[in-house]
Design a protein around this motif. Structure first.
Motif, PDB file in Angstrom:
ATOM      1  N   GLU A   1     -17.737  19.551   2.761  1.00  0.00           N
ATOM      2  CA  GLU A   1     -19.144  19.438   2.356  1.00  0.00           C
ATOM      3  C   GLU A   1     -19.650  18.003   2.531  1.00  0.00           C
ATOM      4  N   PHE A   2     -19.592  17.505   3.767  1.00  0.00           N
ATOM      5  CA  PHE A   2     -20.090  16.160   4.046  1.00  0.00           C
ATOM      6  C   PHE A   2     -20.464  16.043   5.507  1.00  0.00           C
ATOM      7  N   ASP A   3     -21.288  15.040   5.793  1.00  0.00           N
ATOM      8  CA  ASP A   3     -21.636  14.719   7.169  1.00  0.00           C
ATOM      9  C   ASP A   3     -20.605  13.755   7.742  1.00  0.00           C
ATOM     10  N   PRO A   4     -20.332  13.794   9.042  1.00  0.00           N
ATOM     11  CA  PRO A   4     -19.360  12.859   9.639  1.00  0.00           C
ATOM     12  C   PRO A   4     -19.752  11.398   9.379  1.00  0.00           C
ATOM     13  N   PHE A   5     -18.749  10.555   9.244  1.00  0.00           N
ATOM     14  CA  PHE A   5     -18.993   9.123   9.046  1.00  0.00           C
ATOM     15  C   PHE A   5     -17.779   8.337   9.520  1.00  0.00           C
ATOM     16  N   TRP A   6     -17.944   7.021   9.587  1.00  0.00           N
ATOM     17  CA  TRP A   6     -16.881   6.120  10.039  1.00  0.00           C
ATOM     18  C   TRP A   6     -16.383   5.248   8.887  1.00  0.00           C
ATOM     19  N   GLU A   7     -15.098   4.922   8.977  1.00  0.00           N
ATOM     20  CA  GLU A   7     -14.467   3.915   8.116  1.00  0.00           C
ATOM     21  C   GLU A   7     -13.708   2.945   9.020  1.00  0.00           C
ATOM     22  N   PHE A   8     -13.935   1.651   8.818  1.00  0.00           N
ATOM     23  CA  PHE A   8     -13.255   0.627   9.610  1.00  0.00           C
ATOM     24  C   PHE A   8     -12.427  -0.260   8.688  1.00  0.00           C
ATOM     25  N   VAL A   9     -11.219  -0.582   9.131  1.00  0.00           N
ATOM     26  CA  VAL A   9     -10.243  -1.327   8.338  1.00  0.00           C
ATOM     27  C   VAL A   9      -9.910  -2.621   9.071  1.00  0.00           C
ATOM     28  N   ALA A  10      -9.975  -3.756   8.383  1.00  0.00           N
ATOM     29  CA  ALA A  10      -9.659  -5.041   9.026  1.00  0.00           C
ATOM     30  C   ALA A  10      -8.992  -5.981   8.035  1.00  0.00           C
ATOM     31  N   GLY A  11      -7.901  -6.558   8.435  1.00  0.00           N
ATOM     32  CA  GLY A  11      -7.128  -7.503   7.641  1.00  0.00           C
ATOM     33  C   GLY A  11      -5.688  -7.456   8.119  1.00  0.00           C
ATOM     34  N   PRO A  12      -4.891  -8.412   7.693  1.00  0.00           N
ATOM     35  CA  PRO A  12      -5.211  -9.492   6.770  1.00  0.00           C
ATOM     36  C   PRO A  12      -5.904 -10.657   7.472  1.00  0.00           C
ATOM     37  N   LEU A  13      -6.641 -11.438   6.672  1.00  0.00           N
ATOM     38  CA  LEU A  13      -7.210 -12.670   7.203  1.00  0.00           C
ATOM     39  C   LEU A  13      -6.157 -13.773   7.286  1.00  0.00           C
ATOM     40  N   HIS A  14      -5.256 -13.808   6.296  1.00  0.00           N
ATOM     41  CA  HIS A  14      -4.139 -14.764   6.342  1.00  0.00           C
ATOM     42  C   HIS A  14      -3.088 -14.304   5.334  1.00  0.00           C
ATOM     43  N   ALA A  15      -2.224 -13.412   5.783  1.00  0.00           N
ATOM     44  CA  ALA A  15      -1.174 -12.852   4.925  1.00  0.00           C
ATOM     45  C   ALA A  15      -0.199 -12.102   5.812  1.00  0.00           C
ATOM     46  N   GLY A  16       0.791 -11.454   5.183  1.00  0.00           N
ATOM     47  CA  GLY A  16       1.750 -10.674   5.948  1.00  0.00           C
ATOM     48  C   GLY A  16       1.118  -9.446   6.572  1.00  0.00           C
ATOM     49  N   SER A  17       1.591  -9.051   7.754  1.00  0.00           N
ATOM     50  CA  SER A  17       1.093  -7.850   8.435  1.00  0.00           C
ATOM     51  C   SER A  17       2.022  -6.677   8.143  1.00  0.00           C
ATOM     52  N   PHE A  18       1.427  -5.498   7.891  1.00  0.00           N
ATOM     53  CA  PHE A  18       2.195  -4.312   7.535  1.00  0.00           C
ATOM     54  C   PHE A  18       1.650  -3.100   8.295  1.00  0.00           C
ATOM     55  N   GLY A  19       2.243  -1.948   7.992  1.00  0.00           N
ATOM     56  CA  GLY A  19       1.735  -0.675   8.482  1.00  0.00           C
ATOM     57  C   GLY A  19       2.301  -0.265   9.835  1.00  0.00           C
ATOM     58  N   PRO A  20       1.826   0.911  10.306  1.00  0.00           N
ATOM     59  CA  PRO A  20       0.754   1.726   9.718  1.00  0.00           C
ATOM     60  C   PRO A  20       1.245   2.672   8.634  1.00  0.00           C
ATOM     61  N   ASN A  21       0.308   3.115   7.792  1.00  0.00           N
ATOM     62  CA  ASN A  21       0.603   4.064   6.730  1.00  0.00           C
ATOM     63  C   ASN A  21       0.238   5.483   7.164  1.00  0.00           C
ATOM     64  N   ASP A  22       0.735   6.454   6.413  1.00  0.00           N
ATOM     65  CA  ASP A  22       0.369   7.843   6.655  1.00  0.00           C
ATOM     66  C   ASP A  22      -1.060   8.101   6.187  1.00  0.00           C
ATOM     67  N   LEU A  23      -1.672   9.149   6.758  1.00  0.00           N
ATOM     68  CA  LEU A  23      -3.024   9.553   6.382  1.00  0.00           C
ATOM     69  C   LEU A  23      -2.998  10.878   5.630  1.00  0.00           C
ATOM     70  N   ASP A  24      -3.928  11.018   4.707  1.00  0.00           N
ATOM     71  CA  ASP A  24      -4.158  12.250   3.952  1.00  0.00           C
ATOM     72  C   ASP A  24      -5.324  12.972   4.632  1.00  0.00           C
ATOM     73  N   ASN A  25      -5.180  14.274   4.924  1.00  0.00           N
ATOM     74  CA  ASN A  25      -6.198  14.984   5.703  1.00  0.00           C
ATOM     75  C   ASN A  25      -7.287  15.649   4.864  1.00  0.00           C
ATOM     76  N   THR A  26      -7.360  15.327   3.573  1.00  0.00           N
ATOM     77  CA  THR A  26      -8.351  15.973   2.706  1.00  0.00           C
ATOM     78  C   THR A  26      -9.764  15.855   3.260  1.00  0.00           C
ATOM     79  N   PHE A  27     -10.124  14.678   3.760  1.00  0.00           N
ATOM     80  CA  PHE A  27     -11.469  14.441   4.273  1.00  0.00           C
ATOM     81  C   PHE A  27     -11.512  14.347   5.805  1.00  0.00           C
ATOM     82  N   GLY A  28     -10.472  14.789   6.455  1.00  0.00           N
ATOM     83  CA  GLY A  28     -10.487  14.937   7.904  1.00  0.00           C
ATOM     84  C   GLY A  28     -10.546  13.656   8.717  1.00  0.00           C
TER      85      GLY A  28
END
Length: 524
Positions: free
Chosen positions: A438-465
Motif C-alpha cells: 500500500e505505497f507508491d514507489p520511492f527511492w532510498e540512497f545510502v552513503a557513508g562512512p565519511l571517515h570511519a571503518g567500511s563494512f557490509g553489505p548487509n542482508d535486505l528485508d523484503n517487507t517493502f520490496g
C-alpha cells in the motif's frame, strides 16, 4: 539569540579572495590593527560553523577557550563594507565556552559572510583574532540546489591520521561547493577510543592524532564534548565547516553503540546509568552544533528545514523515542515497536502533507530495509527497522503506516537519504515486489562512512520490496577497512531549478562518481 539585519544587496563576491582568507589551516583568521596586542588573547578553538540555513537566515557557532563574549559581524560582501555588528552574547563554562546565534531577515539566495571574535570577560580590552565564515541562504524562487550527505565520523578507532591526509572526504565534498551538508548522524563515536597506533593487516601502521579524553569511552559531559572537539581538530573538517552549513541529526554512537533503553553497557563503562549518559550526550550535541532550538521541546532533534520552492528536508530522530531493541517481531503496534514514536510520526505526516516543495527529502539516521542486528556477532535482535522477510512486524508498523499515508494523501516526490551501515547503496522500493504493497514507489540512497571503518553489505528485508540498484561495500572477509583503503562514501544531490529534476550521485573520497540517477518530479 536572534538578530536581524537589513536586506540590502551589496556587490558580488570573489570566492578566490574569500578562500585566501579562509584557508584550511587558518580558517579565515585575519589580523586587524585595532585588536589588543595582549599576548594572551582568547582563542577560537574549533573554527566556525553555520547551520539550519533557510531563505532568510541561519545559525552561526564558535567556541572560545575562556569566559568571553562572542562578537559577530555580518555582511553580504567579502570586504565587510557596511557590516552590521551584532550584540555580544556570553560564552561561559556552563556551555563549554560555545556560543551560537540565529541570524534572521537576510536576503534569499545570498552569500553571507560572518566574522566572529571573542572578548575576554576578565579583560574586556582583549579580543581574539577574528575567524571568517560564510553560507548561502536558500532561494526564494526555483533555482538550482546542490547538497551533499553522509554520516559516520572517527569510528572504529580510525581518527585523524596526518600521514593519510586527515579527513579527506570533507576536502572532497568541499570542492563541490554544496549549499549544505546533510549529516546523517554518528557525528562522533563516543564509545570508540582513539589509540595512537593501529597495525593494519599488511603490517603498515595507522597513526592517529590523540587526546587524553579520546583514550577512553565518553562518560562525563566533558568527555562527550571532547569527542566533538576531537573531530574539529581536522583541518579539512574545519575548512568545510567555515564554508558549508550543516543540517545535522544524531544516531547511536553519539551515546553508545546500538543505544536503546535495553542496552547492556560494556564493562568499559564505570557510569552504568544509560539515561544519564544519553542526557550528557544530548547536551554536548546541542552545544557543539548550530542547530535551531525548539521552543516546544528543548533539545529536540527532529525538525523541518525548508530550502526554497524545490526542497523541504525532514530531519528525523530515530533514537530518542524508540522502544527497546529486541526481536522486533511484535504483531501489533505498541510501545515495544516504537521507532519514531507516535508524536514524531504525527508531526512527519503533518509536515509532509503541508509541504509545497517539489521534493520532500526524508533524512533518516537509519535505513529502512537493511538488516542491522543489535547483536551483530550472533546475528540476534534488531537495531533498525528491518528484521526479516514477510509482512510488517514490530517497528515496520510505523513505516507501513507512513507509506500508506503518503500514498493515500497524494504526497509525491519523497526521497529517503541515510547512512549508518558504512557502505554505499541505492534502493528502489517497488510495491510489486513487496509483502506490504500500500505505497507508491520511492527511492532510498545510502552513503557513508565519511571517515570511519567500511563494512557490509548487509542482508535486505523484503517487507517493502527494496530492489538493489547499486551497492559498493568491502564484502566478506574485508570488514572494518581503514579510510586509507578508499571506501569512504558520500552522496551528492543536484536539483535543476528549471526542470525540477533531481540527480543523485554516489561518490567516494577520491571524488569518483560511482553511480548516478536522475529522477523526474511528479506533478502535485
Amino acid at each position: 539569540m536572534r538578530f536581524r539585519i537589513s536586506r540590502n544587496r551589496l556587490p558580488g563576491i570573489s570566492r578566490r579572495h574569500f578562500l585566501a582568507t579562509a584557508g584550511a589551516g587558518a580558517i579565515g583568521v585575519i589580523a586587524t590593527p585595532y585588536l589588543s596586542r595582549a599576548a594572551d588573547r582568547p582563542v577560537i578553538t574549533s573554527g566556525v560553523q553555520s547551520g539550519d540555513v533557510g531563505a532568510d537566515g541561519g545559525m552561526v557557532w564558535a567556541r572560545a577557550d575562556r569566559p568571553s563574549q562572542m562578537l559577530v559581524e555580518v555582511a553580504t560582501n567579502e570586504s565587510f563594507a557596511n557590516a552590521r555588528a551584532l550584540p555580544p552574547i556570553a560564552a561561559l563554562p556552563e556551555s563549554d565556552f560555545t556560543a551560537k546565534m540565529l541570524l534572521e531577515n537576510l536576503p534569499a539566495r545570498q552569500e553571507i559572510f560572518y566574522r566572529i571574535r571573542f572578548r575576554d570577560l576578565a579583560h574586556t580590552s582583549v579580543e581574539s583574532e577574528p575567524v571568517v565564515g560564510r553560507f548561502r541562504t536558500a532561494p526564494s524562487d526555483r533555482r538550482d540546489i546542490s547538497f551533499v550527505w553522509g554520516g559516520d565520523v572517527a569510528g572504529q578507532g580510525w581518527g585523524i591520521n596526518p600521514d593519510d591526509g586527515g579527513m579527506l572526504t570533507f576536502a572532497t565534498m568541499r570542492k563541490h561547493r554544496p549549499d549544505f551538508l546533510l549529516h546523517s548522524g554518528d557525528t562522533i563515536y563516543a564509545d570508540g577510543p582513539i589509540k595512537s597506533e593501529v597495525t593494519l593487516p599488511d603490517g603498515k601502521v595507522w597513526k592517529n592524532v590523540t587526546t587524553p579524553e579520546k583514550s577512553k569511552v565518553a562518560e562525563t559531559l566533558d568527555e562527550f564534548r571532547a569527542a566533538h572537539k576531537y573531530n574539529f581538530m581536522d583541518e579539512h573538517l574545519r575548512a568545510f565547516n567555515a564554508e558549508v552549513p550543516i543540517f545535522v541529526q544524531w544516531d547511536d554512537h553519539e551515546v553508545v553503540n546500538n543505544w536503546s533503553s535495553s542496552k547492556e553497557l560494556p564493562a568499559a563503562y564505570e557510569e552504568r546509568n544509560l539515561a544519564l549518559l544519553a542526557a550528557r550526550s544530548a547536551r554536548a550535541f546541542h552545544e557543539m552544533y548550530p542547530i535551531r532550538a525548539s521552543i516546544t521541546e528543548p533539545g529536540r532533534v527532529y525538525r523541518t528545514l525548508r530550502y526554497g520552492p524545490h526542497l523541504d528536508v525532514f530531519m528525523l530522530d530515530e533514537r530518542s523515542y524508540r522502544g527497546p531493541n529486541g526481536a522486533n517481531q511484535e504483531t501489533a503496534y505498541g510501545p515495544a515497536s516504537f521507532f519514531l514514536g507516535p508524536a514524531q510520526l504525527a508531526w512527519l505526516k503533518r509536515e509532509l502533507l503541508n509541504s509545497r516543495a517539489t521534493w520532500k527529502v526524508i533524512a533518516s539516521d537509519m535505513p529502512l530495509s537493511i538488516i542491522v542486528y543489535d547483536d551483530a556477532r550472533n546475528k540476534m535482535g534488531s537495531e533498525a527497522v528491518a528484521q526479516s522477510d514477510g509482512p510488517p512486524r514490530g517497528r515496520e508498523f510505523e513505516i507501513a503506516d507512513l507509506l500508506r499515508f503518503i500514498k493515500t494523501s497524494g504526497v509525491v516526490n519523497t526521497v529517503w537519504l541515510t547512512a549508518d551501515v558504512h557502505y554505499a547503496a541505492a534502493h528502489y522500493y517497488n510495491p510489486d515486489k513487496a509483502h506490504f504493497q500500500e505505497f507508491d514507489p520511492f527511492w532510498e540512497f545510502v552513503a557513508g562512512p565519511l571517515h570511519a571503518g567500511s563494512f557490509g553489505p548487509n542482508d535486505l528485508d523484503n517487507t517493502f520490496g527494496p530492489e538493489v540498484k547499486f551497492i559498493k561495500a568491502p564484502g566478506p572477509g574485508k570488514q572494518n577497512l581503514p579510510p586509507s583503503a578508499g571506501m569512504q562514501f558520500f552522496g551528492h544531490v543536484r536539483i535543476d531549478g528549471g526542470s525540477g529534476q533531481m540527480t543523485v550521485t554516489l561518490r567516494d573520497r577520491a571524488d569518483v562518481a560511482l553511480w548516478s540517477t536522475t529522477l523526474d518530479p511528479k506533478p502535485a
